[in-house]
Write a protein that holds these residues in place. Structure first.
Motif, PDB file in Angstrom:
ATOM      1  N   LYS A 477      -4.351  12.725 -16.345  1.00  0.00           N
ATOM      2  CA  LYS A 477      -3.585  12.698 -15.109  1.00  0.00           C
ATOM      3  C   LYS A 477      -4.530  12.327 -13.987  1.00  0.00           C
ATOM      4  N   PRO A 478      -4.131  11.486 -13.020  1.00  0.00           N
ATOM      5  CA  PRO A 478      -2.820  10.855 -12.954  1.00  0.00           C
ATOM      6  C   PRO A 478      -2.564   9.961 -14.169  1.00  0.00           C
ATOM      7  N   ASP A 479      -1.291   9.686 -14.450  1.00  0.00           N
ATOM      8  CA  ASP A 479      -0.994   8.753 -15.536  1.00  0.00           C
ATOM      9  C   ASP A 479      -1.498   7.364 -15.186  1.00  0.00           C
ATOM     10  N   VAL A 480      -1.171   6.921 -13.985  1.00  0.00           N
ATOM     11  CA  VAL A 480      -1.566   5.591 -13.518  1.00  0.00           C
ATOM     12  C   VAL A 480      -1.838   5.651 -12.023  1.00  0.00           C
ATOM     13  N   LEU A 481      -2.446   4.578 -11.521  1.00  0.00           N
ATOM     14  CA  LEU A 481      -2.574   4.356 -10.086  1.00  0.00           C
ATOM     15  C   LEU A 481      -1.685   3.184  -9.692  1.00  0.00           C
ATOM     16  N   ALA A 482      -1.244   3.194  -8.451  1.00  0.00           N
ATOM     17  CA  ALA A 482      -0.566   2.046  -7.852  1.00  0.00           C
ATOM     18  C   ALA A 482      -1.127   1.892  -6.448  1.00  0.00           C
ATOM     19  N   PHE A 483      -0.960   0.726  -5.877  1.00  0.00           N
ATOM     20  CA  PHE A 483      -1.470   0.501  -4.526  1.00  0.00           C
ATOM     21  C   PHE A 483      -0.805   1.469  -3.563  1.00  0.00           C
ATOM     22  N   GLY A 484      -1.658   2.213  -2.817  1.00  0.00           N
ATOM     23  CA  GLY A 484      -1.147   3.178  -1.856  1.00  0.00           C
ATOM     24  C   GLY A 484      -1.647   2.955  -0.451  1.00  0.00           C
ATOM     25  N   GLY A 485      -2.531   1.954  -0.275  1.00  0.00           N
ATOM     26  CA  GLY A 485      -3.014   1.647   1.055  1.00  0.00           C
ATOM     27  C   GLY A 485      -4.334   2.314   1.394  1.00  0.00           C
ATOM     28  N   SER A 486      -5.014   1.751   2.365  1.00  0.00           N
ATOM     29  CA  SER A 486      -6.295   2.275   2.843  1.00  0.00           C
ATOM     30  C   SER A 486      -6.529   1.715   4.241  1.00  0.00           C
ATOM     31  N   GLU A 487      -7.599   2.174   4.898  1.00  0.00           N
ATOM     32  CA  GLU A 487      -7.942   1.625   6.203  1.00  0.00           C
ATOM     33  C   GLU A 487      -8.245   0.137   6.099  1.00  0.00           C
ATOM     34  N   THR A 488      -8.835  -0.269   4.974  1.00  0.00           N
ATOM     35  CA  THR A 488      -9.189  -1.674   4.785  1.00  0.00           C
ATOM     36  C   THR A 488      -7.963  -2.535   4.533  1.00  0.00           C
ATOM     37  N   PRO A 490      -3.963  -1.636   4.504  1.00  0.00           N
ATOM     38  CA  PRO A 490      -2.891  -0.636   4.575  1.00  0.00           C
ATOM     39  C   PRO A 490      -1.669  -1.038   3.757  1.00  0.00           C
ATOM     40  N   PHE A 491      -0.886  -0.031   3.432  1.00  0.00           N
ATOM     41  CA  PHE A 491       0.415  -0.244   2.803  1.00  0.00           C
ATOM     42  C   PHE A 491       1.410  -0.472   3.937  1.00  0.00           C
ATOM     43  N   ILE A 492       2.130  -1.577   3.911  1.00  0.00           N
ATOM     44  CA  ILE A 492       3.013  -1.940   5.016  1.00  0.00           C
ATOM     45  C   ILE A 492       4.463  -1.624   4.654  1.00  0.00           C
ATOM     46  N   GLU A 501       4.842  -1.086   9.691  1.00  0.00           N
ATOM     47  CA  GLU A 501       4.049   0.117   9.932  1.00  0.00           C
ATOM     48  C   GLU A 501       2.970   0.231   8.849  1.00  0.00           C
ATOM     49  N   PRO A 502       1.676   0.239   9.240  1.00  0.00           N
ATOM     50  CA  PRO A 502       0.592   0.353   8.256  1.00  0.00           C
ATOM     51  C   PRO A 502       0.325   1.812   7.884  1.00  0.00           C
TER      52      PRO A 502
END
Length: 749
Positions: A477-488, A490-492, A501-502
């Motif tokens: 665990k976690p089972d998987v990762l997915a894109f979640g955003g970062s300062e570099t 962001p997830f929009i 919204e970032p």
């Protein structure tokens, strides 16, 4: 020009039942019966004395709870002392994983003349084991202690006393999980071993003597246990540890703070108004449930989303509504690209506003929220669910939380795919466990989703994303990762005013992962069910060099839909769907064409299933387990007496070396198995997996288990055979078929 090489289906046509080989010799007992009788008899006598000293109020109906520690040699379901407990008139009400250095161990030896004998010796290293919680009357405890310490003859069932390493009374110190708390009245969560009226009435009487308020009508019952809110002073709550049927007492956790739900400060992201599609979802018959903070009136998402409230809902909370809107945007569109219009959503969303302004002032908000979720899922069956909220509580190895038990029970039939955010506490202290995944992302039947920081090829676990390991079973665990955003990067998302919204957070990685699964489901229609999609998410996830599974699980989900459903040059991906029968063996053939050229073949396999669980038995949590044996070459036998070809290692326990997974049979009870191996062509001939379905209940064998469904994905790769896909379809033309799309959608998303 040939079309895309779509995922191959109907792998189950390559399966057949097989007869098992002999199980071999039994494990020698670590003690003689007389040794065990003397050891456990004296321990039980001391336990009886301690139980007699307990106040009557602590022992409803004269009942108390003792702890029997199994010898590490008897962890398997066949080693469970079921008949002994029945003879002792003691009822197992749960268990807890533990570690012990046994006083004695045994092994089989052969002398110089070839005769076999049993050698008993004193080990020095700790071994993983299980503590059994046993309900019994103080009178029975005293009588059986006298029986063991007398010269009475033992029955054959009582010979299983050799399976016990220790025996003692369960103490208040075992039950208290209370850190420092503020003075004055506070709220705690009491976990009871049993949920009978006798125990409830005993609890009320005991709590009354402490001037505590027990919210019994708000209790959550699961797997024979009860989770009960309790109000009072911290001293009085601490004294609840003296009630015999208290399993654990801990401060009531709050819901997670909505971390990273505000626009990121200092992030360079050009403000823009996303261009949203002007059409209904691709699959207008599909509805996904989201349990979160709500959707505002007039939302730009209203075309695809229906917001639901509850009869007892308070006014919406602005921050919770923002979070709910952000999560729903992530599910509908993923992270929005300013250079192009947002994609058409795959489905409609039923958003359930389970949080409101009253939540923050409600000390029992966890119970209120889960009651609301339960009311919906009890009325309507959803195939797809996203949960980006939960208790602010990192998981523990020896206790299951009510939220986890609830989700695992609901998902146990395999008919629902639920993605659950692991939490944004990954930057906290690791040794203390504060950075560990949060409840209920430890659910073995759900997909716990962490976050990575980028969408490109150079990615890492986002520093806020909670880490593993999970609890065994379910250690990866976690089972998987997915894109979640970062300062570099962001997830929009689109906010309630229609502006980009970032953001960053696992709250957005979880719906993004579910959206990827919805893409495959939309492409192939109902040919793919929730278990198949879970298997595909894990199977096509990409690793990250030396990053440990504690950080990334099985890896980052496929970047594009095409990477999940399309086979490249030199590879073929095959889906197996079927049902497993308890105690039976199923042989699954790994498809390979004949006359392959010299070189290496990579075999990657992912096997998933859903199972009923036992929340009272964290060390024996899952009721279903699979023994999977890889047999790479049908013509190789070590000796002439074998009825099946030689096995080779394939699935392993996730690479962890902690005590939590040193249990001899732990990996077979994990609901997700995933690995890959490379084999020379000369070492492969009719390779197969032999799958054996084990069933247990509360750690011991059961004859009431039902068949379970499974999903397996196998990818075979040979870099020198560019048309491997076509060759396999040709070689198995009467069995395997490429899945055909139900709709025409973009695969580059």
């Amino acid at each position: 020009m040939p079309g895309p090489r779509f995922l191959i289906g109907f792998g189950e046509r390559l399966t057949e039942p097989v007869v098992p080989a002999s199980s071999g010799s039994s494990t020698p007992a670590p003690y003689t019966v007389e040794q065990a009788r003397q050891r456990i008899g004296s321990m039980m006598a001391r336990t009886s004395d301690a139980a007699d000293d307990l106040p009557d109020l602590a022992c409803p109906g004269d009942l108390t709870v003792a702890v029997a520690t199994l010898h590490p040699a008897y962890l398997s379901k066949s080693g469970h002392p079921t008949q002994l407990l029945a003879t002792m008139q003691m009822t197992a009400v749960g268990s807890r994983p533990s570690v012990v250095v046994p006083s004695q161990q045994a092994r089989r030896r052969t002398d110089e003349a070839g005769a076999e004998y049993i050698e008993r010796f004193t080990p020095t290293d700790p071994r993983a084991t299980t503590q059994l919680f046993l309900s019994t009357s103080r009178r029975n405890l005293r009588e059986f202690a006298e029986h063991l310490t007398s010269t009475d003859r033992l029955t054959s069932n009582e010979y299983d006393i050799v399976k016990l390493e220790e025996f003692r009374l369960n103490t208040p110190a075992d039950r208290r999980r209370l850190s420092a708390a503020e003075e004055g009245e506070t709220v705690a969560e009491l976990v009871l071993h049993q949920d009978s009226d006798l125990i409830f009435n005993g609890l009320i009487a005991y709590a009354r003597s402490l001037d505590l308020v027990v919210e019994l009508e708000r209790r959550i019952q699961s797997g024979g246990m009860a989770f009960v809110p309790v109000k009072g002073t911290k001293e009085a709550i601490g004294a609840l540890g003296g009630f015999s049927f208290t399993r654990a007492i801990r401060w009531m956790p709050r819901m997670r703070a909505q971390l990273d739900s505000e626009p990121l400060r200092g992030v360079s992201a050009q403000a823009f108004s996303p261009v949203l599609p002007d059409t209904e979802p691709v699959n207008s018959d599909l509805h996904v449930a989201v349990f979160d903070g709500g959707i505002p009136i007039g939302s730009p998402l209203a075309r695809w989303v229906v917001n639901h409230t509850f009869p007892d809902s308070g006014p919406p909370d602005s921050e919770d509504v923002d979070h709910g809107h952000q999560v729903t945007s992530a599910l509908l569109f993923g992270s929005i690209d300013s250079a192009q219009a947002a994609p058409v959503p795959y489905s409609y969303v039923d958003h359930y506003q389970v949080l409101d302004q009253d939540s923050e002032s409600d000390p029992l908000e966890l119970y209120t929220v889960i009651e609301r979720i339960r009311s919906i899922l009890g009325q309507r069956k959803y195939e797809f669910v996203n949960v980006s909220i939960g208790p602010d509580l990192p998981i523990e190895d020896d206790e299951i939380h009510a939220w986890t038990a609830f989700w695992d029970d609901h998902l146990s039939d395999g008919n629902t795919l639920a993605t659950i955010a692991t939490g944004n506490n990954g930057h906290l202290d690791r040794p203390s466990g504060n950075a560990r995944i949060q409840v209920p992302a430890d659910s073995v039947n759900a997909v716990g989703v962490g976050a990575c920081d980028r969408t490109g090829t150079k990615w890492n676990r986002a520093n806020y994303s909670a880490i593993g390991p999970g609890r065994s079973p379910g250690v990866v665990k976690p089972d998987v990762l997915a894109f979640g955003g970062s300062e570099t990067e962001p997830f929009i998302v689109v906010d309630s005013a229609g502006i980009a919204e970032p953001l960053k957070g696992t709250s957005f990685a979880a719906p993004a992962a579910l959206r990827a699964a919805l893409g495959a489901r939309t492409l192939f229609g109902d040919k793919l069910g929730p278990l198949d999609l879970k298997a595909l998410l894990v199977h096509t996830a990409e690793g990250h060099g030396s990053s440990p599974a504690t950080d990334i699980g099985h890896g980052r989900i496929a970047s594009r839909l095409a990477d999940m459903v399309i086979c490249g040059n030199g590879e073929a991906r095959v889906l197996y769907q079927g049902v497993l029968t308890p105690a039976k063996y199923l042989r699954a053939q790994i498809p390979l064409p004949s006359n392959l050229p010299a070189g290496s073949v990579q075999i990657k396999a992912t096997l998933v299933y859903a199972t009923a669980v036992d929340p009272a038995d964290p060390g024996n949590y899952t009721r279903s387990g699979l023994d999977v044996t890889f047999r790479p070459h049908s013509g190789r036998y070590k000796n002439a007496n074998q009825i099946h070809a030689d096995p080779a290692q394939f699935f392993r326990g996730g690479g962890y070396e902690t005590e939590a997974v040193l249990r001899r049979d732990a990996h077979k009870w994990d609901t997700v198995m995933h690995n890959k191996v490379s084999k020379r062509v000369t070492s492969l001939q009719n390779p197969v997996f032999d799958i054996h379905y084990n069933a247990r209940q509360s750690g011991h064998a059961t004859g009431t288990a039902l068949p379970i469904r499974y999903s397996m994905v196998i990818t075979v790769t040979h870099t020198k055979v560019s048309d491997l896909y076509e060759q396999i379809l040709g070689a198995y033309a009467t069995q395997l078929e490429a899945l055909t799309p139900a709709v025409n959608i973009s695969l580059d998303v």
